[in-house]
Design a protein around this motif. Structure first.
Motif, PDB file in Angstrom:
ATOM      1  N   ASP A   1       0.809  -1.225   0.000  1.00  0.00           N
ATOM      2  CA  ASP A   1       0.000   0.000   0.000  1.00  0.00           C
ATOM      3  C   ASP A   1       0.844   1.278   0.000  1.00  0.00           C
ATOM      4  OD1 ASP A   1      -2.456  -1.363  -0.016  1.00  0.00           O
ATOM      5  OD2 ASP A   1      -2.351  -1.651   2.147  1.00  0.00           O
ATOM      6  N   SER A   2       2.034   1.199  -0.608  1.00  0.00           N
ATOM      7  CA  SER A   2       2.867   2.398  -0.773  1.00  0.00           C
ATOM      8  C   SER A   2       2.775   2.836  -2.230  1.00  0.00           C
ATOM      9  CB  SER A   2       4.317   2.090  -0.375  1.00  0.00           C
ATOM     10  OG  SER A   2       4.405   1.696   0.970  1.00  0.00           O
ATOM     11  N   SER A   3       1.645   3.423  -2.588  1.00  0.00           N
ATOM     12  CA  SER A   3       1.328   3.699  -3.989  1.00  0.00           C
ATOM     13  C   SER A   3       2.296   4.681  -4.647  1.00  0.00           C
ATOM     14  CB  SER A   3      -0.100   4.229  -4.114  1.00  0.00           C
ATOM     15  OG  SER A   3      -1.018   3.257  -3.665  1.00  0.00           O
ATOM     16  N   ALA A   4       2.650   5.751  -3.937  1.00  0.00           N
ATOM     17  CA  ALA A   4       3.522   6.765  -4.538  1.00  0.00           C
ATOM     18  C   ALA A   4       4.898   6.170  -4.857  1.00  0.00           C
ATOM     19  CB  ALA A   4       3.661   7.958  -3.597  1.00  0.00           C
ATOM     20  N   GLN A   5       5.433   5.405  -3.916  1.00  0.00           N
ATOM     21  CA  GLN A   5       6.729   4.771  -4.147  1.00  0.00           C
ATOM     22  C   GLN A   5       6.633   3.705  -5.231  1.00  0.00           C
ATOM     23  OE1 GLN A   5       7.109   4.001   0.256  1.00  0.00           O
ATOM     24  NE2 GLN A   5       9.270   4.441  -0.170  1.00  0.00           N
ATOM     25  N   ALA A   6       5.511   2.991  -5.257  1.00  0.00           N
ATOM     26  CA  ALA A   6       5.309   1.971  -6.279  1.00  0.00           C
ATOM     27  C   ALA A   6       5.277   2.605  -7.670  1.00  0.00           C
ATOM     28  CB  ALA A   6       4.017   1.205  -6.011  1.00  0.00           C
ATOM     29  N   LEU A   7       4.607   3.755  -7.776  1.00  0.00           N
ATOM     30  CA  LEU A   7       4.531   4.451  -9.061  1.00  0.00           C
ATOM     31  C   LEU A   7       5.922   4.832  -9.554  1.00  0.00           C
ATOM     32  CD1 LEU A   7       2.764   5.710 -11.271  1.00  0.00           C
ATOM     33  CD2 LEU A   7       2.633   7.784  -9.872  1.00  0.00           C
ATOM     34  N   GLU A   8       6.761   5.311  -8.658  1.00  0.00           N
ATOM     35  CA  GLU A   8       8.137   5.666  -9.030  1.00  0.00           C
ATOM     36  C   GLU A   8       8.914   4.437  -9.498  1.00  0.00           C
ATOM     37  OE1 GLU A   8      12.213   7.594  -7.049  1.00  0.00           O
ATOM     38  OE2 GLU A   8      10.381   7.395  -5.854  1.00  0.00           O
ATOM     39  N   ALA A   9       8.732   3.320  -8.792  1.00  0.00           N
ATOM     40  CA  ALA A   9       9.444   2.090  -9.166  1.00  0.00           C
ATOM     41  C   ALA A   9       8.981   1.575 -10.528  1.00  0.00           C
ATOM     42  CB  ALA A   9       9.227   1.023  -8.101  1.00  0.00           C
ATOM     43  N   PHE A  10       7.682   1.594 -10.776  1.00  0.00           N
ATOM     44  CA  PHE A  10       7.162   1.133 -12.068  1.00  0.00           C
ATOM     45  C   PHE A  10       7.651   2.035 -13.207  1.00  0.00           C
ATOM     46  CE2 PHE A  10       3.520  -0.924  -9.624  1.00  0.00           C
ATOM     47  CZ  PHE A  10       3.984  -2.219  -9.849  1.00  0.00           C
ATOM     48  N   THR A  11       7.747   3.330 -12.936  1.00  0.00           N
ATOM     49  CA  THR A  11       8.248   4.262 -13.954  1.00  0.00           C
ATOM     50  C   THR A  11       9.705   3.961 -14.278  1.00  0.00           C
ATOM     51  OG1 THR A  11       6.727   5.996 -13.177  1.00  0.00           O
ATOM     52  CG2 THR A  11       8.611   6.687 -14.519  1.00  0.00           C
ATOM     53  N   ASN A  12      10.501   3.698 -13.242  1.00  0.00           N
ATOM     54  CA  ASN A  12      11.904   3.312 -13.461  1.00  0.00           C
ATOM     55  C   ASN A  12      11.989   2.024 -14.268  1.00  0.00           C
ATOM     56  OD1 ASN A  12      12.965   5.494 -12.042  1.00  0.00           O
ATOM     57  ND2 ASN A  12      12.977   4.403 -10.086  1.00  0.00           N
ATOM     58  N   ALA A  13      11.119   1.068 -13.934  1.00  0.00           N
ATOM     59  CA  ALA A  13      11.120  -0.215 -14.651  1.00  0.00           C
ATOM     60  C   ALA A  13      10.799  -0.006 -16.123  1.00  0.00           C
ATOM     61  CB  ALA A  13      10.109  -1.163 -14.014  1.00  0.00           C
ATOM     62  N   ARG A  14       9.768   0.790 -16.386  1.00  0.00           N
ATOM     63  CA  ARG A  14       9.388   1.049 -17.787  1.00  0.00           C
ATOM     64  C   ARG A  14      10.538   1.670 -18.563  1.00  0.00           C
ATOM     65  NH1 ARG A  14       5.637   5.977 -18.413  1.00  0.00           N
ATOM     66  NH2 ARG A  14       7.684   6.888 -17.904  1.00  0.00           N
ATOM     67  N   ASP A  15      11.181   2.677 -17.989  1.00  0.00           N
ATOM     68  CA  ASP A  15      12.257   3.372 -18.686  1.00  0.00           C
ATOM     69  C   ASP A  15      13.444   2.435 -18.939  1.00  0.00           C
ATOM     70  OD1 ASP A  15      10.670   5.591 -18.561  1.00  0.00           O
ATOM     71  OD2 ASP A  15      11.769   6.537 -16.903  1.00  0.00           O
ATOM     72  N   ARG A  16      13.755   1.561 -18.003  1.00  0.00           N
ATOM     73  CA  ARG A  16      14.877   0.634 -18.177  1.00  0.00           C
ATOM     74  C   ARG A  16      14.567  -0.413 -19.238  1.00  0.00           C
ATOM     75  NH1 ARG A  16      15.823  -0.017 -11.624  1.00  0.00           N
ATOM     76  NH2 ARG A  16      16.329   2.203 -11.281  1.00  0.00           N
ATOM     77  N   PHE A  17      13.333  -0.890 -19.254  1.00  0.00           N
ATOM     78  CA  PHE A  17      12.951  -1.869 -20.275  1.00  0.00           C
ATOM     79  C   PHE A  17      12.979  -1.249 -21.673  1.00  0.00           C
ATOM     80  CE2 PHE A  17      10.434  -4.233 -16.836  1.00  0.00           C
ATOM     81  CZ  PHE A  17      11.420  -5.205 -16.689  1.00  0.00           C
TER      82      PHE A  17
END
Length: 413
Positions: A373-389
């Motif tokens: 339930d850490s949505s803001a941090q999760a959003l940042e992590a998913f954004t990093n994942a997308r950019d790296r992929f």
């Protein structure tokens, strides 16, 4: 007899990955080849003919080795043997350094064959040590050399190693390009060429799989499967079953994946090559976890990988990749705090990882944070994942990351 004969014989044998028994064939024992290599026997016309046949060289070229060697020739032969000894003991930086010194001296003395073999060994050593940028620089020079461009076998080997290096650093498009070039050259006429061809096929399958092109990857795995016969060495057959099993798991064909990994496990021996056995167990655990297979056999593969890597000495990236396995295991078993602790450390050292692996770590971090339930941090992590992929060329996984981003952005804060 000049002291260079035995050194040259050993150097050429090792460059073709032949044992003394294989070089002797049915006519000469391994002990006799050892005597030749250590200058305790003079080569006869008959043995020169046999050596020429096994090494696929002209007898006249081997006969020239009998002539007394110059100091420069003795030195680059000594350096080449030192390089191979370092390779055998997994001192890859030592192997790269000695091989480069041997190549430079051979070039200065106008011996292009020794130059090529030592430059190739240097590139392989840099790859094994994780020095991908340096390896690529060496391989670019190797691919441009007239010896390479004029020879299909040499071109095949150079493209195969370049593909493996590109895959290791996460340049998936370039890895596919070079692996395809190697595969299109064909399997050749010698065991050495066939081995390089199979390695290129395995690299191509790995790169296509990482890029999300699973149908193409599976097509090439069928070619690999057809290459296995009763005469295929156990180690090679095991690696082929390993690759086929990996793709099957990612295609969610769990039964076929388990079947081929079981075969690989029976064929691959830690005594034969502990480093490859460590990689096999790491890859086995990885694809099982990605398919959601959480069972004792998966945990055993993780533990075997950890143990084997601790023995052979893991690079910084390998250590993080094994840690990522543990993190995924904890995540799938609902142990979020332990998973997040490991993932935070991996994220802090993300520059050590190839972009697609760093993307996998960020994607898992986002999933774990979302579950916590850490949505803001999760959003940042998913954004990093997308950019790296996207950087790696893994469009399918970039799309998965984007789906999570869209979901979080559309949910109430």
């Amino acid at each position: 007899m000049g002291s260079s004969f035995g050194d040259r014989l050993k150097q050429e044998r090792l460059s073709r990955q032949l044992t003394q028994a294989e070089l002797g064939g049915e006519l000469y024992s391994a002990s006799y080849i050892s005597l030749l290599e250590n200058a305790h026997r003079e080569p006869t016309a008959d043995i020169i003919k046999q050596l020429a046949s096994q090494l696929q060289m002209a007898p006249s070229a081997i006969a020239e080795w009998v002539q007394a060697s110059s100091p420069a020739e003795s030195e680059y032969l000594r350096l080449s043997l030192c390089a191979r000894q370092c390779w055998d003991t997994r001192d890859y930086l030592g192997a790269a350094s000695n091989a480069k010194a041997a190549a430079d001296l051979a070039c200065a003395n106008q011996n292009p064959v020794i130059w090529w073999n030592m430059t190739f060994l240097s590139a392989n050593s840099l790859l094994r040590n994780g020095n991908h940028a340096q390896a690529i620089e060496v391989l670019i020079a190797l691919l441009k050399h007239p010896l390479t461009t004029a020879s299909d076998p040499l071109s095949l080997r150079a493209h195969q190693v370049m593909a493996a290096t590109m895959l290791a650093q996460g340049s998936l498009s370039e890895a596919i390009q070079h692996a395809t070039a190697a595969v299109e050259i064909g399997s050749g006429d010698s065991a050495e060429e066939f081995s390089a061809y199979l390695m290129a096929l395995q690299t191509l399958v790995g790169a296509l799989t990482e890029a999300g092109r699973l149908d193409e990857a599976w097509t090439h795995t069928l070619i690999l499967a057809d290459s296995v016969t009763d005469s295929t060495p156990d180690q090679m057959a095991g690696e082929i079953h390993w690759v086929i099993g990996n793709v099957a798991f990612i295609r969610q064909d769990i039964r076929v994946g388990l079947e081929h990994h079981a075969k690989a496990s029976r064929l691959l021996s830690p005594a034969a090559d502990l480093a490859r056995w460590a990689q096999f167990n790491k890859a086995t655990a990885w694809v099982r976890l990605m398919a959601g297979v959480v069972e004792p056999a998966t945990l055993q593969a993780i533990e075997r990988s950890e143990l084997a890597h601790s023995v052979v000495g893991a690079t910084a990236s390998e250590t993080l990749e094994v840690s990522l396995l543990r993190a995924r295991w904890h995540y799938l078993n609902g142990e979020l705090p332990r998973a997040l602790e490991l993932l935070a450390n991996i994220e802090a050292n993300k520059e050590q990882l190839a972009p697609h692996i760093a993307g996998d770590s960020a994607l898992l971090l986002g999933s774990a944070l979302k579950a916590a339930d850490s949505s803001a941090q999760a959003l940042e992590a998913f954004t990093n994942a997308r950019d790296r992929f996207v950087l790696a060329g893994a469009a399918d996984r970039a799309a998965v990351a984007q789906e999570n981003i869209t979901e979080l952005q559309g949910s109430p804060r």
